[in-house]
Structures are given as structure tokens and as C-alpha cells.
Design a protein around this motif. Structure first.
Motif, mmCIF file in Angstrom:
data_model
loop_
_atom_site.group_PDB
_atom_site.id
_atom_site.type_symbol
_atom_site.label_atom_id
_atom_site.label_comp_id
_atom_site.label_asym_id
_atom_site.label_seq_id
_atom_site.Cartn_x
_atom_site.Cartn_y
_atom_site.Cartn_z
ATOM 1 N N THR A 203 -4.181 -0.906 -6.229
ATOM 2 C CA THR A 203 -5.191 -0.897 -7.282
ATOM 3 C C THR A 203 -4.851 -1.981 -8.309
ATOM 4 O O THR A 203 -3.818 -1.917 -8.964
ATOM 5 N N MET A 204 -5.730 -2.974 -8.412
ATOM 6 C CA MET A 204 -5.507 -4.105 -9.309
ATOM 7 C C MET A 204 -6.560 -4.086 -10.413
ATOM 8 O O MET A 204 -7.752 -3.963 -10.131
ATOM 9 N N ASP A 205 -6.123 -4.213 -11.669
ATOM 10 C CA ASP A 205 -7.089 -4.311 -12.762
ATOM 11 C C ASP A 205 -7.274 -5.774 -13.157
ATOM 12 O O ASP A 205 -6.584 -6.663 -12.662
ATOM 13 N N ASN A 206 -8.216 -6.015 -14.057
ATOM 14 C CA ASN A 206 -8.599 -7.386 -14.361
ATOM 15 C C ASN A 206 -7.605 -8.140 -15.239
ATOM 16 O O ASN A 206 -7.774 -9.336 -15.488
ATOM 17 N N ILE A 207 -6.559 -7.468 -15.716
ATOM 18 C CA ILE A 207 -5.521 -8.165 -16.476
ATOM 19 C C ILE A 207 -4.181 -8.098 -15.750
ATOM 20 O O ILE A 207 -3.148 -8.467 -16.308
ATOM 21 N N LEU A 208 -4.201 -7.621 -14.509
ATOM 22 C CA LEU A 208 -3.003 -7.501 -13.676
ATOM 23 C C LEU A 208 -1.886 -6.743 -14.396
ATOM 24 O O LEU A 208 -0.715 -7.125 -14.342
ATOM 25 N N SER A 209 -2.248 -5.663 -15.055
ATOM 26 C CA SER A 209 -1.254 -4.849 -15.753
ATOM 27 C C SER A 209 -0.601 -3.840 -14.808
ATOM 28 O O SER A 209 0.482 -3.333 -15.094
ATOM 29 N N TRP A 210 -1.283 -3.514 -13.692
ATOM 30 C CA TRP A 210 -0.805 -2.569 -12.690
ATOM 31 C C TRP A 210 -0.753 -1.126 -13.191
ATOM 32 O O TRP A 210 -0.200 -0.248 -12.520
ATOM 33 N N ASN A 211 -1.296 -0.858 -14.374
ATOM 34 C CA ASN A 211 -1.229 0.497 -14.937
ATOM 35 C C ASN A 211 -1.948 1.514 -14.049
ATOM 36 O O ASN A 211 -1.430 2.609 -13.791
ATOM 37 N N ASN A 212 -3.152 1.175 -13.595
ATOM 38 C CA ASN A 212 -3.906 2.091 -12.727
ATOM 39 C C ASN A 212 -3.159 2.354 -11.429
ATOM 40 O O ASN A 212 -3.100 3.489 -10.939
ATOM 41 N N HIS A 213 -2.588 1.303 -10.871
ATOM 42 C CA HIS A 213 -1.855 1.444 -9.609
ATOM 43 C C HIS A 213 -0.627 2.339 -9.790
ATOM 44 O O HIS A 213 -0.355 3.212 -8.964
ATOM 45 N N ILE A 214 0.099 2.120 -10.876
ATOM 46 C CA ILE A 214 1.304 2.924 -11.133
ATOM 47 C C ILE A 214 0.941 4.392 -11.357
ATOM 48 O O ILE A 214 1.626 5.296 -10.862
ATOM 49 N N ASP A 215 -0.134 4.644 -12.105
ATOM 50 C CA ASP A 215 -0.566 6.036 -12.345
ATOM 51 C C ASP A 215 -0.879 6.750 -11.030
ATOM 52 O O ASP A 215 -0.478 7.910 -10.831
ATOM 53 N N LEU A 216 -1.598 6.073 -10.132
ATOM 54 C CA LEU A 216 -1.935 6.672 -8.845
ATOM 55 C C LEU A 216 -0.685 6.885 -7.991
ATOM 56 O O LEU A 216 -0.552 7.892 -7.297
ATOM 57 N N LEU A 217 0.230 5.923 -8.055
ATOM 58 C CA LEU A 217 1.455 6.024 -7.280
ATOM 59 C C LEU A 217 2.323 7.178 -7.778
ATOM 60 O O LEU A 217 2.904 7.924 -6.981
ATOM 61 N N LYS A 219 1.321 9.922 -9.196
ATOM 62 C CA LYS A 219 0.717 11.172 -8.742
ATOM 63 C C LYS A 219 1.072 11.457 -7.282
ATOM 64 O O LYS A 219 1.381 12.584 -6.905
ATOM 65 N N LYS A 220 1.016 10.406 -6.450
ATOM 66 C CA LYS A 220 1.331 10.582 -5.038
ATOM 67 C C LYS A 220 2.795 10.963 -4.842
ATOM 68 O O LYS A 220 3.127 11.847 -4.034
ATOM 69 N N LEU A 221 3.686 10.312 -5.584
ATOM 70 C CA LEU A 221 5.112 10.618 -5.455
ATOM 71 C C LEU A 221 5.427 12.012 -6.005
ATOM 72 O O LEU A 221 6.303 12.701 -5.489
ATOM 73 N N SER A 222 4.720 12.417 -7.044
ATOM 74 C CA SER A 222 4.921 13.766 -7.588
ATOM 75 C C SER A 222 4.538 14.824 -6.568
ATOM 76 O O SER A 222 5.218 15.849 -6.429
ATOM 77 N N THR A 223 3.452 14.573 -5.852
ATOM 78 C CA THR A 223 3.030 15.490 -4.793
ATOM 79 C C THR A 223 4.086 15.561 -3.695
ATOM 80 O O THR A 223 4.401 16.650 -3.178
ATOM 81 N N ALA A 224 4.638 14.391 -3.333
ATOM 82 C CA ALA A 224 5.679 14.357 -2.300
ATOM 83 C C ALA A 224 6.915 15.129 -2.744
ATOM 84 O O ALA A 224 7.516 15.865 -1.948
ATOM 85 N N CYS A 225 7.285 14.987 -4.010
ATOM 86 C CA CYS A 225 8.447 15.733 -4.539
ATOM 87 C C CYS A 225 8.195 17.237 -4.511
ATOM 88 O O CYS A 225 9.096 18.028 -4.190
ATOM 89 N N TYR A 226 6.967 17.626 -4.840
ATOM 90 C CA TYR A 226 6.610 19.057 -4.822
ATOM 91 C C TYR A 226 6.728 19.626 -3.409
ATOM 92 O O TYR A 226 7.253 20.732 -3.208
ATOM 93 N N ILE A 227 6.245 18.861 -2.431
ATOM 94 C CA ILE A 227 6.323 19.320 -1.039
ATOM 95 C C ILE A 227 7.772 19.468 -0.597
ATOM 96 O O ILE A 227 8.161 20.471 0.014
ATOM 97 N N LEU A 228 8.594 18.483 -0.919
ATOM 98 C CA LEU A 228 10.003 18.530 -0.530
ATOM 99 C C LEU A 228 10.741 19.682 -1.213
ATOM 100 O O LEU A 228 11.550 20.379 -0.595
ATOM 101 N N ARG A 229 10.440 19.876 -2.496
ATOM 102 C CA ARG A 229 11.120 20.932 -3.258
ATOM 103 C C ARG A 229 10.803 22.313 -2.705
ATOM 104 O O ARG A 229 11.666 23.190 -2.638
ATOM 105 N N ASN A 230 9.571 22.529 -2.281
ATOM 106 C CA ASN A 230 9.172 23.846 -1.776
ATOM 107 C C ASN A 230 9.536 24.051 -0.313
ATOM 108 O O ASN A 230 9.626 25.190 0.148
#
Length: 263
Positions: A203-217, A219-230
Motif C-alpha cells: 500500500t503506497m500513499d501519495n507522499i511515500l510515507s508508508w503509514n497505510n502500509h505499516i498500519d495494515l501490516l 494488523k496482519k502481524l497482530s493476528t498472526a501473533c494471536y493465532i500462535l499464542r492460542n
């Protein structure tokens, strides 16, 4: 070219234009049912012009022609399958195959040559992106409209079409408050101007800040951690390792390291 190379090329072109104080924007195309619409006669003709002939060309022709398909739907109430009649496949390349993407690339290989004088096309399978950079706003807008018209003419000639609803224009800038009023379209069909785009999973924004991409990433990693923990209480270490590589490791390598190494 891999996805990381394509992403690197895209970000490098944008950053170089920004560093040279140029206007820079990109059209990110979505082709309607691209793999399914490849015309076999056109593809084989292009393959021949690229030097594929004799037995090799006959092999590709045999691979594409005389293919049939049908639909199978399971009827739960009758506990049986409903099967349609066989239909001949007259267009398209087989999806999910090794040769499918390669054949599609052969089909669109001549596209960059007709638009690269005033733009920088980046093609990865059916993901087609076109970057524009210029110091003069008038010439910048002119080049975009000329290339967009040329692109659509080429698509029609090759039995492909653009999905205007999913095709986006992004104007890249270092200034957060900068707006660009640019209408890009053809025959009263216009593409959407957006502040961000998803390019090959990034996910690339128009100022190449990568904020949107990092936020989505995150969330995905948090889900992976939750699955592993349980799952750690009930599963063995080898099974947990498989989950880690499937949900966590793949996300890190594919969506983080390779995408920020160019900085």
C-alpha cells in the motif's frame, strides 16, 4: 522481474522525479478479466514475431487450442453434483498454470514500446502501471492524456479492456497540502484520483510515507501473533513453526524488508 524488483523500480522512479523537482504521477491499471480475454490468434501471431516457430510454436498452439471446460455445482439437498455441458474455450490462457503468466506477458510485451517515449511503464503479469514525470504542468497533463488514449486503443486492438472503476491515478508529492485537479478518461468514462494505491501487495500513499502500509501490516502481524499464542497449548513445535512461516514470516519478508530496502 519479481514483485520486489517491480516495487523497487516504481519507488525509485518516483523518488528520482521528486529529487529532480518534477511533477510525478501514475496510472495504476486494472484490466478486466485479463487472463480470460487473451485472443489465441493474436498471441500466436506475436509469439511467431518474437522468433518462436516450428515445433515450439506448434506446442504453444496445441496447449491453447481445443481446450474445454464445464461447471460442477454440488446440490446439498440432493447430495449430488449438477454438471453443465462441456464448452470450448475460445479465449484466455489457463490460470494457475506456470505458462499462463508467461503467455500473458508475451501478449502484452509490445505495449511498453508504444508508450515509453513520454512515460515509464512497469508491467508485472496483468498489473500494469504507468508513471509520468515532467517539469511543466501543461506538458505533464498532455502526456498523460495522450498515453491514456494510446493505451486504450492498444487494448481494444488486442481484445482487452480497462476497468475504469478500479483503475486509479495517484499524484505523488512531497507536499501534504498539494492538490491536483486532473480528469483522466475516455468517452465520458473517467478513472478515480486517489491518495493511495495497492501495488503488488504494497500500500503506497501519495507522499511515500508508508503509514497505510505499516498500519495494515501491523494488523496482519497482530493476528498472526494471536493465532500462535492460542495454538501453542494444543500444537507441537513443528506445527507452530508451520503457522509462523505461513502467517508471520511470509508477511515480514514479502511486505516489509524487500519494500523498504531502497531507503
Amino acid at each position: 522481474m519479481g514483485t520486489d524488483n517491480a516495487t523497487y523500480k516504481l519507488t525509485t522512479e518516483i523518488l528520482n522525479a521528486m529529487n529532480n523537482k518534477l511533477l510525478v504521477g501514475g496510472i495504476f491499471c486494472d484490466l478486466e478479466k485479463a487472463f480470460n480475454c487473451v485472443n489465441h490468434d493474436i498471441l500466436l501471431s506475436k509469439s511467431k514475431s518474437y522468433g518462436i516457430s516450428d515445433k515450439d510454436l506448434a506446442l504453444y498452439e496445441s496447449y491453447l487450442t481445443n481446450r474445454h471446460c464445464r461447471t460442477v455445482i454440488y446440490n446439498d439437498s440432493e447430495k449430488s453434483n449438477k454438471v453443465s455441458d462441456w464448452a470450448k474455450v475460445r479465449h484466455g490462457v489457463p490460470q494457475g498454470s506456470v505458462l499462463g503468466p508467461l503467455l500473458f506477458l508475451l501478449h502484452i510485451n509490445d505495449l511498453p514500446k508504444i508508450i515509453n517515449k513520454t512515460s515509464a511503464p512497469i508491467i508485472f503479469a496483468d498489473d500494469t502501471s504507468i508513471l509520468f514525470a515532467h517539469s511543466d504542468p501543461i506538458d505533464f497533463n498532455k502526456n498523460i492524456h495522450i498515453v491514456f488514449t494510446t493505451l486504450n486503443k492498444w487494448l481494444r486492438a488486442n481484445h482487452l479492456s480497462l476497468n475504469f472503476n478500479k483503475t486509479n491515478y495517484v499524484h505523488f508529492t512531497t507536499k501534504r497540502n498539494m492538490t491536483v485537479n486532473l480528469k483522466i478518461g475516455l468517452n465520458n468514462n473517467f478513472i478515480t484520483s486517489s491518495s493511495y494505491i495497492k501495488f503488488l501487495g504494497v500500500t503506497m500513499d501519495n507522499i511515500l510515507s508508508w503509514n497505510n502500509h505499516i498500519d495494515l501490516l501491523v494488523k496482519k502481524l497482530s493476528t498472526a501473533c494471536y493465532i500462535l499464542r492460542n495454538a501453542k497449548t494444543y500444537m507441537s513445535a513443528p506445527s507452530l513453526k508451520m503457522i509462523y512461516y505461513a502467517f508471520f514470516h511470509s508477511a515480514i519478508l514479502g511486505k516489509l524488508i524487500t519494500q523498504f530496502c531502497n531507503f
